[in-house]
Design a protein around this motif. Structure first.
Motif, PDB file in Angstrom:
ATOM      1  N   TYR A 110       1.003  -1.088  -0.008  1.00 15.19           N
ATOM      2  CA  TYR A 110      -0.181   0.068  -0.066  1.00 15.19           C
ATOM      3  C   TYR A 110       1.004   1.498   0.038  1.00 15.19           C
ATOM      4  CZ  TYR A 110      -3.608   3.375   1.329  1.00 15.19           C
ATOM      5  OH  TYR A 110      -4.507   4.365   1.306  1.00 15.19           O
ATOM      6  N   THR A 113       2.271   1.901  -3.362  1.00 11.77           N
ATOM      7  CA  THR A 113       1.276   2.159  -4.199  1.00 11.77           C
ATOM      8  C   THR A 113       1.161   3.766  -4.170  1.00 11.77           C
ATOM      9  OG1 THR A 113       0.047   0.210  -3.983  1.00 11.77           O
ATOM     10  CG2 THR A 113      -1.101   2.003  -5.143  1.00 11.77           C
ATOM     11  N   THR A 116       4.079   5.704  -5.640  1.00 12.89           N
ATOM     12  CA  THR A 116       3.776   5.715  -7.128  1.00 12.89           C
ATOM     13  C   THR A 116       2.810   6.820  -7.424  1.00 12.89           C
ATOM     14  OG1 THR A 116       4.147   2.986  -7.146  1.00 12.89           O
ATOM     15  CG2 THR A 116       2.940   4.508  -9.228  1.00 12.89           C
ATOM     16  N   TRP A 117       1.681   6.921  -6.725  1.00 10.12           N
ATOM     17  CA  TRP A 117       0.582   8.116  -6.982  1.00 10.12           C
ATOM     18  C   TRP A 117       1.187   9.206  -6.566  1.00 10.12           C
ATOM     19  CZ3 TRP A 117      -1.096  10.661  -2.464  1.00 10.12           C
ATOM     20  CH2 TRP A 117      -2.311  11.576  -3.095  1.00 10.12           C
ATOM     21  N   ARG A 137      -6.604   2.737  -8.088  1.00  8.59           N
ATOM     22  CA  ARG A 137      -5.311   2.134  -7.791  1.00  8.59           C
ATOM     23  C   ARG A 137      -5.147   0.966  -7.598  1.00  8.59           C
ATOM     24  NH1 ARG A 137      -3.048   5.691 -10.397  1.00  8.59           N
ATOM     25  NH2 ARG A 137      -3.808   7.713 -10.125  1.00  8.59           N
ATOM     26  N   THR A 140      -2.421  -1.071  -9.715  1.00  7.33           N
ATOM     27  CA  THR A 140      -1.112  -0.950  -9.238  1.00  7.33           C
ATOM     28  C   THR A 140      -0.758  -1.683  -8.017  1.00  7.33           C
ATOM     29  OG1 THR A 140      -1.142   1.552 -10.194  1.00  7.33           O
ATOM     30  CG2 THR A 140       0.610   0.935  -8.550  1.00  7.33           C
ATOM     31  N   TYR A 141      -1.826  -1.822  -7.187  1.00  8.32           N
ATOM     32  CA  TYR A 141      -1.469  -2.528  -6.012  1.00  8.32           C
ATOM     33  C   TYR A 141      -1.632  -3.893  -6.138  1.00  8.32           C
ATOM     34  CZ  TYR A 141      -2.941  -4.450  -1.370  1.00  8.32           C
ATOM     35  OH  TYR A 141      -2.353  -4.968  -0.154  1.00  8.32           O
TER      36      TYR A 141
END
Length: 148
Positions: A110, A113, A116-117, A137, A140-141
């Motif tokens: 998490y 993720t 990344t965001w 998301r 991605t997770y």
């Protein structure tokens, strides 16, 4: 209200608070840990720097020594590890919410993720306060769960 519904609503509120707390921490954390010079560099320079970090998941990889050989461990970047440590053991004390088996994989995934965001947002310079959408998301997770 149906039996148990009150408890579910209460739990949802707690989870939303946890999510919002973590979201508010990740943006400044990413700037400091990856040394993104937002206020001294132009947007194209910041974007190029962030894109370099994102190449082959460099922002997730951290060096470790195995049998005398230095390798890059996925999810071993100091920014990720220190963020997870901060969440677990500093003022928020989220260690209380970790299962008895001490499985921190979901928290690491998490956190990755969210990193990344945040990097994507810094790259595009398009931050808004409520920008992180958990459902959006999920790919991605899930990709990070497979990588982990």
């Amino acid at each position: 209200m149906a039996e148990g519904q009150g408890s579910v609503v209460k739990m949802l509120g707690i989870l939303e608070t946890l999510r919002d707390d973590i979201k508010s921490l990740v943006r400044p954390w990413v700037v400091l840990e990856y040394q993104i010079l937002l206020h001294t560099q132009t947007s194209p320079v910041v974007k190029m720097f962030v894109e370099g970090l994102k190449t082959d998941y460099q922002y997730l990889k951290g060096p470790i020594k195995v049998c005398g050989i230095l390798i890059d461990l996925l999810f071993g970047h100091q920014a990720i590890i220190s963020f997870v440590k901060y969440l677990l053991f500093h003022d928020r004390q989220y260690w209380q919410y970790i299962s008895p088996t001490k499985n921190v994989k979901p928290l690491i995934v998490y956190s990755s993720t969210l990193h990344t965001w945040a990097l994507n947002k810094f790259s595009s310079r398009s931050f808004t306060a409520t920008d992180f959408d958990v459902v959006a998301r999920q790919p991605t997770y899930k990709a990070f769960v497979k990588l982990f």
